[in-house]
Design an enzyme around this catalytic site. Structure first.
Site, mmCIF file in Angstrom:
data_model
loop_
_atom_site.group_PDB
_atom_site.id
_atom_site.type_symbol
_atom_site.label_atom_id
_atom_site.label_comp_id
_atom_site.label_asym_id
_atom_site.label_seq_id
_atom_site.Cartn_x
_atom_site.Cartn_y
_atom_site.Cartn_z
ATOM 1 N N ILE A 55 0.841 -1.203 0.000
ATOM 2 C CA ILE A 55 0.000 0.000 0.000
ATOM 3 C C ILE A 55 0.878 1.255 0.000
ATOM 4 O O ILE A 55 0.604 2.216 -0.726
ATOM 5 C CB ILE A 55 -0.980 -0.026 1.194
ATOM 6 C CG1 ILE A 55 -1.887 -1.266 1.079
ATOM 7 C CG2 ILE A 55 -1.824 1.252 1.234
ATOM 8 C CD1 ILE A 55 -2.773 -1.531 2.281
ATOM 9 N N ASP A 101 14.579 2.857 10.286
ATOM 10 C CA ASP A 101 13.479 2.400 11.123
ATOM 11 C C ASP A 101 12.776 3.583 11.771
ATOM 12 O O ASP A 101 13.423 4.559 12.172
ATOM 13 C CB ASP A 101 14.050 1.488 12.215
ATOM 14 C CG ASP A 101 12.968 0.689 12.883
ATOM 15 O OD1 ASP A 101 12.740 -0.451 12.462
ATOM 16 O OD2 ASP A 101 12.327 1.223 13.819
ATOM 17 N N TYR A 155 3.847 -4.312 11.026
ATOM 18 C CA TYR A 155 3.614 -5.734 10.757
ATOM 19 C C TYR A 155 2.113 -5.933 10.603
ATOM 20 O O TYR A 155 1.325 -5.274 11.297
ATOM 21 C CB TYR A 155 4.141 -6.581 11.915
ATOM 22 C CG TYR A 155 5.648 -6.537 12.094
ATOM 23 C CD1 TYR A 155 6.502 -6.448 10.999
ATOM 24 C CD2 TYR A 155 6.209 -6.611 13.367
ATOM 25 C CE1 TYR A 155 7.876 -6.416 11.172
ATOM 26 C CE2 TYR A 155 7.593 -6.584 13.550
ATOM 27 C CZ TYR A 155 8.417 -6.483 12.451
ATOM 28 O OH TYR A 155 9.766 -6.448 12.618
ATOM 29 N N ASN A 192 6.659 -2.968 17.391
ATOM 30 C CA ASN A 192 6.840 -2.392 16.049
ATOM 31 C C ASN A 192 5.703 -1.444 15.650
ATOM 32 O O ASN A 192 5.935 -0.440 14.984
ATOM 33 C CB ASN A 192 6.938 -3.527 15.025
ATOM 34 C CG ASN A 192 7.432 -3.049 13.682
ATOM 35 O OD1 ASN A 192 8.514 -2.499 13.582
ATOM 36 N ND2 ASN A 192 6.620 -3.215 12.661
ATOM 37 N N TYR A 229 -2.644 -7.542 16.657
ATOM 38 C CA TYR A 229 -2.456 -6.604 15.529
ATOM 39 C C TYR A 229 -3.435 -5.435 15.652
ATOM 40 O O TYR A 229 -3.028 -4.260 15.623
ATOM 41 C CB TYR A 229 -2.656 -7.359 14.205
ATOM 42 C CG TYR A 229 -2.794 -6.438 13.026
ATOM 43 C CD1 TYR A 229 -1.711 -5.692 12.574
ATOM 44 C CD2 TYR A 229 -4.015 -6.301 12.367
ATOM 45 C CE1 TYR A 229 -1.841 -4.834 11.506
ATOM 46 C CE2 TYR A 229 -4.146 -5.443 11.289
ATOM 47 C CZ TYR A 229 -3.059 -4.713 10.862
ATOM 48 O OH TYR A 229 -3.203 -3.857 9.807
ATOM 49 N N ILE A 239 -10.562 -22.810 1.591
ATOM 50 C CA ILE A 239 -11.652 -21.961 2.095
ATOM 51 C C ILE A 239 -11.741 -22.213 3.597
ATOM 52 O O ILE A 239 -12.079 -23.316 4.034
ATOM 53 C CB ILE A 239 -12.989 -22.293 1.405
ATOM 54 C CG1 ILE A 239 -12.873 -22.057 -0.102
ATOM 55 C CG2 ILE A 239 -14.126 -21.473 2.010
ATOM 56 C CD1 ILE A 239 -14.160 -22.367 -0.875
HETATM 57 N N1 UFG Z 1 -9.292 -16.811 3.446
HETATM 58 C C1 UFG Z 1 -9.509 -18.107 2.992
HETATM 59 N N2 UFG Z 1 -8.428 -18.779 2.499
HETATM 60 C C2 UFG Z 1 -7.184 -18.240 2.436
HETATM 61 C C3 UFG Z 1 -6.980 -16.923 2.900
HETATM 62 C C4 UFG Z 1 -8.075 -16.236 3.389
HETATM 63 O O1 UFG Z 1 -10.608 -18.634 3.052
HETATM 64 O O2 UFG Z 1 -6.256 -18.936 1.992
HETATM 65 C C5 UFG Z 1 -10.435 -16.066 3.962
HETATM 66 C C6 UFG Z 1 -10.218 -15.578 5.379
HETATM 67 O O3 UFG Z 1 -10.568 -16.575 6.291
HETATM 68 C C7 UFG Z 1 -11.138 -14.358 5.406
HETATM 69 C C8 UFG Z 1 -11.089 -13.830 3.977
HETATM 70 O O4 UFG Z 1 -10.593 -14.908 3.184
HETATM 71 O O5 UFG Z 1 -12.433 -14.774 5.691
HETATM 72 C C9 UFG Z 1 -10.162 -12.645 3.816
HETATM 73 O O6 UFG Z 1 -8.917 -12.992 4.388
HETATM 74 P P1 UFG Z 1 -7.621 -12.085 4.230
HETATM 75 O O7 UFG Z 1 -6.529 -12.780 4.994
HETATM 76 O O8 UFG Z 1 -7.379 -11.783 2.801
HETATM 77 O O9 UFG Z 1 -8.024 -10.733 4.922
HETATM 78 P P2 UFG Z 1 -8.564 -10.460 6.409
HETATM 79 O O10 UFG Z 1 -9.988 -10.019 6.257
HETATM 80 O O11 UFG Z 1 -8.297 -11.549 7.339
HETATM 81 O O12 UFG Z 1 -7.585 -9.306 6.838
HETATM 82 C C10 UFG Z 1 -7.715 -7.998 6.415
HETATM 83 C C11 UFG Z 1 -6.350 -7.345 6.402
HETATM 84 C C12 UFG Z 1 -5.758 -7.374 7.778
HETATM 85 C C13 UFG Z 1 -6.715 -6.713 8.734
HETATM 86 C C14 UFG Z 1 -8.082 -7.317 8.636
HETATM 87 C C15 UFG Z 1 -9.059 -6.555 9.448
HETATM 88 O O13 UFG Z 1 -5.526 -8.016 5.496
HETATM 89 O O14 UFG Z 1 -4.535 -6.679 7.765
HETATM 90 O O15 UFG Z 1 -8.539 -7.316 7.303
HETATM 91 O O16 UFG Z 1 -10.057 -7.370 9.871
HETATM 92 F F1 UFG Z 1 -6.298 -6.875 10.011
#
Ligand code: UFG
Length: 344
Positions: free
Chosen positions: A12, A51, A76, A92, A141, A205
């Protein structure tokens, strides 16, 4: 005069830097390259490897480059890792940036845009989520970002700092030159595209029994370019902000109001994991193998943003369709090797 972008070698941050440069603003990128890629930093930006916790390096940088505002993205971002090693995240993402705030104070820099996250809300009671929804992070986080928002609110009250906390929902997509490439990768869209490209056998999934129409988690995907544009608007509004209000009445103290300076950033529409995979299949023109896997700890069933506040501030997202977002990521994925160039 320049804008300091911390984490400007990241996904980003590099695209925020690109947008600032296109807007005619000078950019200094500060990144320790612990996760970012030097090749992602736009050619027009000055790069300082360092940093955000290094006060001396910050002093030199603020002096030499006459920094007028800060966009802070260096952090992170792995939710799972934050649960295994919370101290690493609090250090961090919360403690080190305090040195950056101190340096801003020393050099009279007052405008600060924070890359925050929907993770500050934890498991929301209702969607779409507004900025004044309760903040109850369920992972370290999200807590680390909320703690930094709290520090900013106190500095605003006591030292006249001006800040905006941009609470991102799910950033995805790419520009022609820059896209998402984390190591390790854990985000849905790049993983789905790796499966489409045959770089991994399938996409897992995580959970199929959530209380959603198809049983998989729902997220609000926002094009990274639209996300970047919101940073420029937030910065402009800070510059236009009138002088800070006088200190509040000591007889009637109140806690800091984090919602007042927060902006949710999403498209206000949720898509399930299965819908994302189906959209990617249409974009890539191929079937993507899936594997049904257990729930991933810490996943909220549904996270969708109410972004009316940023829209009211003049934000006009341009790439709101899920297929359009995924198509941009797919285009970048297929071409980005050609765009990579070394940078010292
Ligand atoms: N998912 C899968 N399979 C995968 C990866 C993800 O099913 O291999 C699902 C996750 O369980 C979730 C959705 O896809 O339901 C989105 O997952 P991401 O990891 O892409 O994103 P998140 O919603 O978990 O995380 C995002 C940001 C984080 C932040 C968060 C806030 O990437 O930095 O939203 O809730 F913290």
């Amino acid at each position: 005069m320049a804008i300091l972008v911390t984490g400007g070698a990241g996904y980003i941050g590099s695209i925020v830097s690109e947008a600032l440069l296109e807007d005619g603003q000078a950019v200094v990128v500060l990144d320790n390259l612990s996760h970012g890629h030097a090749a992602a930093i736009p050619a027009g930006a000055k790069f300082v490897r360092g940093d955000v916790g290094d006060g001396e390096a910050l002093d030199a940088l603020f002096r030499q480059d006459r920094i007028t505002g800060v966009i802070h993205l260096a952090a992170y971002i792995e939710v799972g890792e934050s649960m295994r090693d919370p101290g690493k995240y609090l250090d961090n993402n919360f403690a080190r940036p305090l040195a950056l705030l101190a340096a801003m104070r020393r050099h009279g820099v007052r405008d600060f845009v924070l890359s925050s996250t929907a993770a500050v809300y934890g498991m929301p009671d209702a969607t779409p989520i507004e900025e004044n929804a309760p903040t109850r992070p369920i992972n370290a986080y999200g807590s680390s970002k909320l703690m930094l928002e709290t520090a900013l609110a106190w500095q605003t009250r006591s030292h006249g700092l001006r800040y905006a906390a941009l609470r991102y929902f799910n950033a995805a997509g790419a520009t022609a030159e820059r896209g998402e490439r984390h190591q390790p990768e854990s985000h849905l869209v790049p993983l789905v595209l790796e499966a489409a490209a045959g770089e991994r056998p399938e996409i897992a999934i995580f959970g199929q029994d959530y209380a959603t129409p198809d049983g998989t988690c729902i997220r609000d995907y926002i094009h990274v370019r639209d996300l970047a544009a919101a940073h420029l608007i937030a910065l402009r509004r800070l510059r236009e902000e009138p002088a800070p209000a006088p200190p509040e009445d000591a007889a009637a103290p109140s806690p800091p109001d984090l919602a007042a300076r927060a902006y949710n950033l999403g498209n206000g529409r949720g898509f399930s994991v299965r819908e994302v995979i189906a959209a990617a299949e249409r974009v890539c023109g191929k079937k993507i193998p899936v594997r049904l896997a257990p729930r991933r700890p810490g996943d909220a069933p549904r996270l969708v943003a109410a972004s009316a506040k940023m829209l009211a501030a003049g934000w006009r997202p341009q790439h709101t369709g899920l297929e359009e977002i995924i198509a941009s990521a797919w285009r970048w994925k297929r071409s980005h090797a050609a765009h990579e160039r070394p940078r010292s």
